[in-house]
Design an enzyme around this catalytic site. Structure first.
Site, PDB file in Angstrom:
ATOM      1  N   TYR A   1      -1.452  -1.135  10.729  1.00  0.00           N
ATOM      2  CA  TYR A   1      -1.614  -1.351   9.277  1.00  0.00           C
ATOM      3  C   TYR A   1      -0.343  -0.935   8.541  1.00  0.00           C
ATOM      4  O   TYR A   1       0.181  -1.669   7.695  1.00  0.00           O
ATOM      5  CB  TYR A   1      -2.816  -0.548   8.786  1.00  0.00           C
TER       6      TYR A   1
ATOM      7  N   LYS B   1       2.314  -3.155   6.244  1.00  0.00           N
ATOM      8  CA  LYS B   1       2.539  -2.878   4.814  1.00  0.00           C
ATOM      9  C   LYS B   1       4.010  -2.567   4.526  1.00  0.00           C
ATOM     10  O   LYS B   1       4.510  -2.905   3.456  1.00  0.00           O
ATOM     11  CB  LYS B   1       1.614  -1.746   4.346  1.00  0.00           C
TER      12      LYS B   1
ATOM     13  N   SER C   1       0.865  -1.186   0.000  1.00  0.00           N
ATOM     14  CA  SER C   1       0.000   0.000   0.000  1.00  0.00           C
ATOM     15  C   SER C   1       0.893   1.225   0.000  1.00  0.00           C
ATOM     16  O   SER C   1       2.078   1.132   0.376  1.00  0.00           O
ATOM     17  CB  SER C   1      -0.845  -0.016   1.285  1.00  0.00           C
TER      18      SER C   1
HETATM   19  N1  LIG Z   1      -8.818  -0.076  -0.526  1.00  0.00           N
HETATM   20  C1  LIG Z   1      -7.747   0.651  -0.367  1.00  0.00           C
HETATM   21  O1  LIG Z   1      -7.827   1.889  -0.255  1.00  0.00           O
HETATM   22  C2  LIG Z   1      -6.371   0.021  -0.363  1.00  0.00           C
HETATM   23  C3  LIG Z   1      -5.265   0.845  -0.603  1.00  0.00           C
HETATM   24  C4  LIG Z   1      -3.995   0.261  -0.625  1.00  0.00           C
HETATM   25  C5  LIG Z   1      -3.832  -1.092  -0.398  1.00  0.00           C
HETATM   26  N2  LIG Z   1      -4.935  -1.872  -0.144  1.00  0.00           N
HETATM   27  C6  LIG Z   1      -4.706  -3.299   0.059  1.00  0.00           C
HETATM   28  O2  LIG Z   1      -5.276  -4.001  -1.034  1.00  0.00           O
HETATM   29  C7  LIG Z   1      -5.654  -5.322  -0.623  1.00  0.00           C
HETATM   30  C8  LIG Z   1      -7.087  -5.612  -1.065  1.00  0.00           C
HETATM   31  O3  LIG Z   1      -7.951  -4.732  -0.379  1.00  0.00           O
HETATM   32  P1  LIG Z   1      -9.384  -4.243  -0.941  1.00  0.00           P
HETATM   33  O4  LIG Z   1      -9.298  -2.775  -1.076  1.00  0.00           O
HETATM   34  O5  LIG Z   1      -9.777  -5.061  -2.098  1.00  0.00           O
HETATM   35  O6  LIG Z   1     -10.265  -4.578   0.358  1.00  0.00           O
HETATM   36  P2  LIG Z   1     -11.598  -5.460   0.562  1.00  0.00           P
HETATM   37  O7  LIG Z   1     -11.877  -5.389   2.007  1.00  0.00           O
HETATM   38  O8  LIG Z   1     -12.627  -4.995  -0.389  1.00  0.00           O
HETATM   39  O9  LIG Z   1     -11.145  -6.935   0.129  1.00  0.00           O
HETATM   40  C9  LIG Z   1     -10.267  -7.690   0.914  1.00  0.00           C
HETATM   41  C10 LIG Z   1     -10.681  -9.152   0.822  1.00  0.00           C
HETATM   42  O10 LIG Z   1      -9.720  -9.922   1.592  1.00  0.00           O
HETATM   43  C11 LIG Z   1     -10.438 -10.901   2.325  1.00  0.00           C
HETATM   44  N3  LIG Z   1      -9.655 -11.305   3.514  1.00  0.00           N
HETATM   45  C12 LIG Z   1      -9.395 -10.537   4.610  1.00  0.00           C
HETATM   46  N4  LIG Z   1      -8.724 -11.274   5.522  1.00  0.00           N
HETATM   47  C13 LIG Z   1      -8.532 -12.504   4.978  1.00  0.00           C
HETATM   48  C14 LIG Z   1      -7.907 -13.694   5.437  1.00  0.00           C
HETATM   49  N5  LIG Z   1      -7.363 -13.775   6.672  1.00  0.00           N
HETATM   50  N6  LIG Z   1      -7.874 -14.788   4.613  1.00  0.00           N
HETATM   51  C15 LIG Z   1      -8.444 -14.721   3.377  1.00  0.00           C
HETATM   52  N7  LIG Z   1      -9.076 -13.622   2.910  1.00  0.00           N
HETATM   53  C16 LIG Z   1      -9.121 -12.523   3.702  1.00  0.00           C
HETATM   54  C17 LIG Z   1     -11.746 -10.209   2.695  1.00  0.00           C
HETATM   55  O11 LIG Z   1     -12.773 -11.125   3.042  1.00  0.00           O
HETATM   56  C18 LIG Z   1     -12.057  -9.414   1.427  1.00  0.00           C
HETATM   57  O12 LIG Z   1     -12.874 -10.134   0.539  1.00  0.00           O
HETATM   58  C19 LIG Z   1      -5.443  -5.355   0.888  1.00  0.00           C
HETATM   59  O13 LIG Z   1      -4.210  -5.987   1.164  1.00  0.00           O
HETATM   60  C20 LIG Z   1      -5.373  -3.891   1.268  1.00  0.00           C
HETATM   61  O14 LIG Z   1      -4.634  -3.672   2.438  1.00  0.00           O
HETATM   62  C21 LIG Z   1      -6.195  -1.339  -0.126  1.00  0.00           C
END
Ligand SMILES: NC(=O)c1ccc[n+]([C@@H]2O[C@H](COP(=O)([O-])OP(=O)(O)OC[C@H]3O[C@@H](n4cnc5c(N)ncnc54)[C@H](O)[C@@H]3O)[C@@H](O)[C@H]2O)c1
Length: 277
Positions: free
Chosen positions: A167, A171, A154
């Site tokens: 968090y 990351k 991230s």
């Molecule tokens: N959304 C943002 O703004 C953002 C920004 C930068 C990075 N990220 C990163 O991107 C990645 C995806 O996030 P997203 O935005 O799609 O979020 P999201 O919450 O929409 O999707 C995350 C998915 O991961 C699954 N998950 C969580 N814990 C789990 C586990 N222990 N085992 C298996 N599955 C699990 C959840 O059920 C969910 O379906 C994450 O690593 C997040 O930290 C997100």
């Protein structure tokens, strides 16, 4: 255009959000898919996680592209579960070419008020879970001298963020993990890169807990309330990325022609430079 026909890709966190978008983009490029999601909530996470129905929807969307797909309700924190996912995928498809360690969670709290449970669950999910995911696939990739590993960090892995120390620590840790593994597998046809999106329009961002973090002055902030505040945080003046924009960069890293890109941190940042905040 990236051609991944005959390739097999594992994507964690695939029920929704970026994981779903990555799965569909990989399938459209010709890959068969192995999907993983916990499909249940985690107590210290202040918003609902993906569901089994959403995971089935992703599976159907992949199949609509004409690609085969296996899906697993599994927790990336569980070594036995991740070993079973990889063993079953190899029994079914005979190969795994791409690993997208994408699953993750977020939570909030002032540093000195974070509980052991909040801290440990965050590290256990985002950092240890990605380790267990990638560790399960590397021996197979080494046998075939081929692989593309993308670890989803991230922009929070490039800077500090108030109320997000656990968090942010997870990351930053993923970047160290990616860079170290990249050195260990260098010369074996395997690339390892960390992908760092800024805010992305997914349920992780679009929920009341996140809105309140960014609008502490409002009683019940909404998506419309947070938009200008997010837009002010980057040079392009946009509030967030679409998941598809992140998938576009992911596909580039999966391309056979990206064999020279390894151990890198790829920022999809809307122009918000690392270290700026
Ligand atoms: N959304 C943002 O703004 C953002 C920004 C930068 C990075 N990220 C990163 O991107 C990645 C995806 O996030 P997203 O935005 O799609 O979020 P999201 O919450 O929409 O999707 C995350 C998915 O991961 C699954 N998950 C969580 N814990 C789990 C586990 N222990 N085992 C298996 N599955 C699990 C959840 O059920 C969910 O379906 C994450 O690593 C997040 O930290 C997100």
């Amino acid at each position: 255009m990236t051609n991944l026909s005959s390739h097999v890709a594992l994507v964690t966190g695939a029920a929704r959000g970026q994981g779903r978008s990555h799965a569909i983009a990989l399938a459209r490029a010709g890959a068969r898919l192995v999907l993983v999601d916990i499909a249940s909530d985690i107590t210290t996470v202040p918003y609902p996680l993906g569901t089994a129905a959403e995971l089935r929807e992703t599976e159907a969307m992949v199949q609509e592209t004409g690609q085969e797909c296996l899906s697993f309700v599994a927790d990336i924190r569980d070594t036995a579960a991740m070993t079973n996912v990889v063993d079953t995928a190899l029994d079914t498809f005979g190969r795994l070419d791409i690993c997208v360690a994408n699953a993750g969670v977020v939570g909030f709290g002032r540093f000195w008020e974070l509980t052991d449970d909040q801290w440990c669950t965050m590290i256990d999910t985002n950092l240890n879970g990605a380790f267990k995911t990638v560790r399960a696939v590397v021996p197979h990739m080494l046998e075939r001298n081929h692989g593309r590993i993308i670890i989803v960090s991230s922009m929070s892995g490039r800077m500090g963020n108030a109320n997000l120390a656990h968090y942010v620590a997870s990351k930053w840790g993923l970047i160290g993990m990616a860079k170290s593994l990249a050195i260990e597998v260098a010369g074996r046809g395997i690339t390892v890169n960390a992908l760092c999106p800024t805010s992305v329009d997914t349920p992780m961002l679009q929920n009341p807990a996140m809105y309140s973090l960014f609008c502490p002055d409002l009683e019940k902030p909404t998506r419309d309330d947070v938009m200008p505040r997010y837009a002010a945080m980057n040079k392009l003046g946009r509030p967030w990325l679409s998941a598809e924009e992140v998938s576009h960069t992911l596909l580039y890293l999966c391309d056979e022609k990206a064999a020279a890109v390894t151990g890198q941190v790829i920022e999809v940042s809307l122009g918000s430079a690392s270290g700026q905040h």
